[in-house]
Write a protein that holds these residues in place. Structure first.
Motif, short mmCIF file in Angstrom:
data_model
loop_
_atom_site.label_atom_id
_atom_site.label_comp_id
_atom_site.label_asym_id
_atom_site.label_seq_id
_atom_site.Cartn_x
_atom_site.Cartn_y
_atom_site.Cartn_z
N GLN A 245 49.66 36.35 56.97
CA GLN A 245 50.51 35.91 55.85
C GLN A 245 50.09 36.57 54.54
N TYR A 246 48.80 36.93 54.44
CA TYR A 246 48.26 37.49 53.20
C TYR A 246 47.34 38.67 53.52
N ILE A 247 47.24 39.58 52.58
CA ILE A 247 46.33 40.72 52.69
C ILE A 247 45.51 40.82 51.41
N VAL A 248 44.20 40.97 51.55
CA VAL A 248 43.32 41.22 50.41
C VAL A 248 42.52 42.48 50.69
N LYS A 249 42.56 43.40 49.75
CA LYS A 249 41.80 44.65 49.90
C LYS A 249 40.89 44.86 48.70
N VAL A 250 39.65 45.26 48.98
CA VAL A 250 38.69 45.59 47.93
C VAL A 250 38.59 47.10 47.80
N SER A 251 39.03 47.59 46.67
CA SER A 251 38.87 48.99 46.28
C SER A 251 39.41 49.96 47.34
N ASP A 252 38.92 51.19 47.32
CA ASP A 252 39.37 52.23 48.22
C ASP A 252 38.31 53.33 48.23
N THR A 253 38.35 54.15 49.24
CA THR A 253 37.35 55.24 49.32
C THR A 253 37.43 56.18 48.12
N ASN A 254 38.60 56.27 47.51
CA ASN A 254 38.77 57.17 46.36
C ASN A 254 38.65 56.47 45.01
N VAL A 255 38.46 55.15 45.03
CA VAL A 255 38.38 54.39 43.78
C VAL A 255 37.18 53.45 43.84
N PHE A 256 36.09 53.82 43.21
CA PHE A 256 34.88 53.00 43.24
C PHE A 256 34.51 52.65 41.80
N SER A 257 35.21 51.68 41.25
CA SER A 257 35.01 51.32 39.86
C SER A 257 33.83 50.38 39.69
N SER A 258 33.30 50.32 38.48
CA SER A 258 32.26 49.35 38.16
C SER A 258 32.80 48.44 37.07
N TYR A 259 32.03 48.26 36.00
CA TYR A 259 32.44 47.36 34.92
C TYR A 259 33.82 47.72 34.38
N ASN A 260 34.10 49.01 34.22
CA ASN A 260 35.44 49.42 33.80
C ASN A 260 36.36 49.43 35.01
N PRO A 261 37.52 48.76 34.92
CA PRO A 261 38.38 48.58 36.09
C PRO A 261 39.15 49.85 36.47
N PRO A 262 39.72 49.86 37.68
CA PRO A 262 40.60 50.97 38.06
C PRO A 262 41.82 51.01 37.13
N THR A 263 42.45 52.13 37.04
CA THR A 263 43.67 52.23 36.25
C THR A 263 44.82 51.57 37.02
N VAL A 264 45.88 51.25 36.32
CA VAL A 264 47.05 50.67 36.99
C VAL A 264 47.58 51.64 38.04
N ALA A 265 47.53 52.93 37.73
CA ALA A 265 48.01 53.95 38.68
C ALA A 265 47.16 53.94 39.95
N GLU A 266 45.85 53.77 39.80
CA GLU A 266 44.96 53.72 40.97
C GLU A 266 45.24 52.47 41.80
N HIS A 267 45.40 51.35 41.14
CA HIS A 267 45.76 50.12 41.84
C HIS A 267 47.07 50.31 42.62
N LYS A 268 48.07 50.87 41.95
CA LYS A 268 49.39 51.03 42.57
C LYS A 268 49.34 51.97 43.77
N ALA A 269 48.51 53.00 43.67
CA ALA A 269 48.38 53.95 44.79
C ALA A 269 47.81 53.25 46.02
N ILE A 270 46.82 52.38 45.82
CA ILE A 270 46.24 51.64 46.93
C ILE A 270 47.28 50.69 47.53
N TYR A 271 48.00 50.00 46.66
CA TYR A 271 49.04 49.05 47.09
C TYR A 271 50.11 49.77 47.91
N ASP A 272 50.59 50.90 47.39
CA ASP A 272 51.65 51.65 48.07
C ASP A 272 51.18 52.19 49.41
#
Length: 354
Positions: A245-272
């Motif tokens: 019913q639900y999916i939760v994903k932590v980050s991606d092999t190409n996006v390893f952010s720390s204190y500063n978050p991923p960009t909206v574009a990076e988030h959207k790429a993972i989602y898509d």
């Protein structure tokens, strides 16, 4: 006769003086023993400390974050490279000359000895046996603290509080998060668990009992669709069959952010990418847009309890009106990590009062 009496008197005085001195030493020894600190580490090993630690070298960022949370970060005089490179997450506190090795498995013992710490704190999946053999001749104690286990958060926090003489601060921090977990448990006591697929970084990398991420999902009352799997690496076609019913994903092999978050574009790429996997358009979570992305940094706060708060709210928003995970994350940053609050670590983004 008088001389003999005088000598006898003098000998009596000397004897009494020595006796009193001995008693004084015994009392001092007894006092020293009483003031010693006995702790039990994550492997059940007994370690005795002469006093609260004021010089420690530390491996594993989860340990360092908990030490920071109880206000003992100034007692850390050395860290592994993984901690050092997170300059933003630790406000540039650690310098290159404080690096004690690459990780808990690859330690520079000469550097550790040079820094003259009282203890080395690392995790039990590190080289603790080798470290103990090489550091004990120099009086350096080795303590295992497995701070990455979510269900051991309170135990580990209280353990570190005892090590650094910060018991009060440790109890306060533990109570803060324990109260949130208690609220989740009470509100969801009779609510059927909702099915969830959890993925860490790469496609098909999930979590199973005993894995680092399992309790983060379990404490959020998620019904992990791979709770009976034997391996964390699964065939992604199996996700279609189980239809979460639900999916939760932590980050991606190409996006390893720390204190500063991923960009909206990076988030959207993972989602898509999730939505475009062959056959995944038939999964209920994808069809109903029940997909939550967590940055690598945000999910790990407070031994992944911050991640637990987000997942619980994501799964059961109608049952948890008083749980505000973004506000919990803000408190973790500002109160316990002494950092400014920064938004954008989740996708979709949570508001502070949401």
């Amino acid at each position: 006769m008088k001389l003999k009496q005088l000598i006898t008197a003098l000998l009596s005085i000397v004897f009494c003086t020595c006796l009193l001195a001995g008693c004084g030493n015994d009392k001092q020894h007894s006092s020293d023993e009483k003031n010693k600190i006995s702790i039990t580490d994550s492997l059940g090993r007994k370690v005795v400390l002469d006093k609260p630690v004021s010089r420690a070298v530390v491996a594993n960022a989860y340990n360092t974050e908990l030490i920071n949370a109880i206000g003992a970060i100034d007692d850390v005089v050395g860290v592994d490279f993984n901690i050092y490179q997170d300059q933003e997450g630790f406000k540039n506190k650690f310098t290159k000359d404080m690096v004690i090795g690459k990780s808990q498995r690859e330690l520079n013992y000469e550097k550790i000895i040079e820094l003259k710490p009282e203890v080395l704190i690392l995790t039990s999946n590190g080289a603790w046996q080798d470290a103990e053999a090489k550091l004990s001749p120099f009086g350096i104690k080795v303590i295992n603290v497995d701070a990455y286990y979510t269900d051991k958060f309170e135990d580990n926090l209280l353990l570190l509080g005892k090590i650094f003489g910060k018991e009060k601060e440790a109890v306060e921090c533990a109570d803060y998060f324990s109260s949130k977990l208690k609220y989740i448990d009470e509100q969801l006591k009779n609510v059927p668990r909702r099915s969830i697929y959890f993925e860490y970084r790469k496609a098909g990398n999930t979590t199973i009992p005993g894995n680092y991420f399992y309790e983060m999902v379990n404490l959020a009352h998620g019904d992990n669709i791979f709770k009976e799997a034997k391996n964390v690496n699964i065939d992604i076609e199996a996700v279609i069959e189980k239809n979460p019913q639900y999916i939760v994903k932590v980050s991606d092999t190409n996006v390893f952010s720390s204190y500063n978050p991923p960009t909206v574009a990076e988030h959207k790429a993972i989602y898509d990418n999730i939505c475009s996997r062959p056959g995944w358009d038939q999964i209920d979570a994808v069809k109903n847009k029940k997909i939550l992305l967590l940055s690598h940094y945000v999910h790990g706060g407070a031994s992944k309890l911050v991640g637990t708060m987000y997942i619980a709210k994501f799964l059961y928003p109608e049952y948890l009106p008083d749980l505000h995970p973004e506000n919990v994350f803000k408190d973790w940053l500002t109160k316990y990590q002494h950092l400014d609050y920064v938004a954008g670590h989740t996708y979709p983004a949570f508001k502070l009062d949401e």
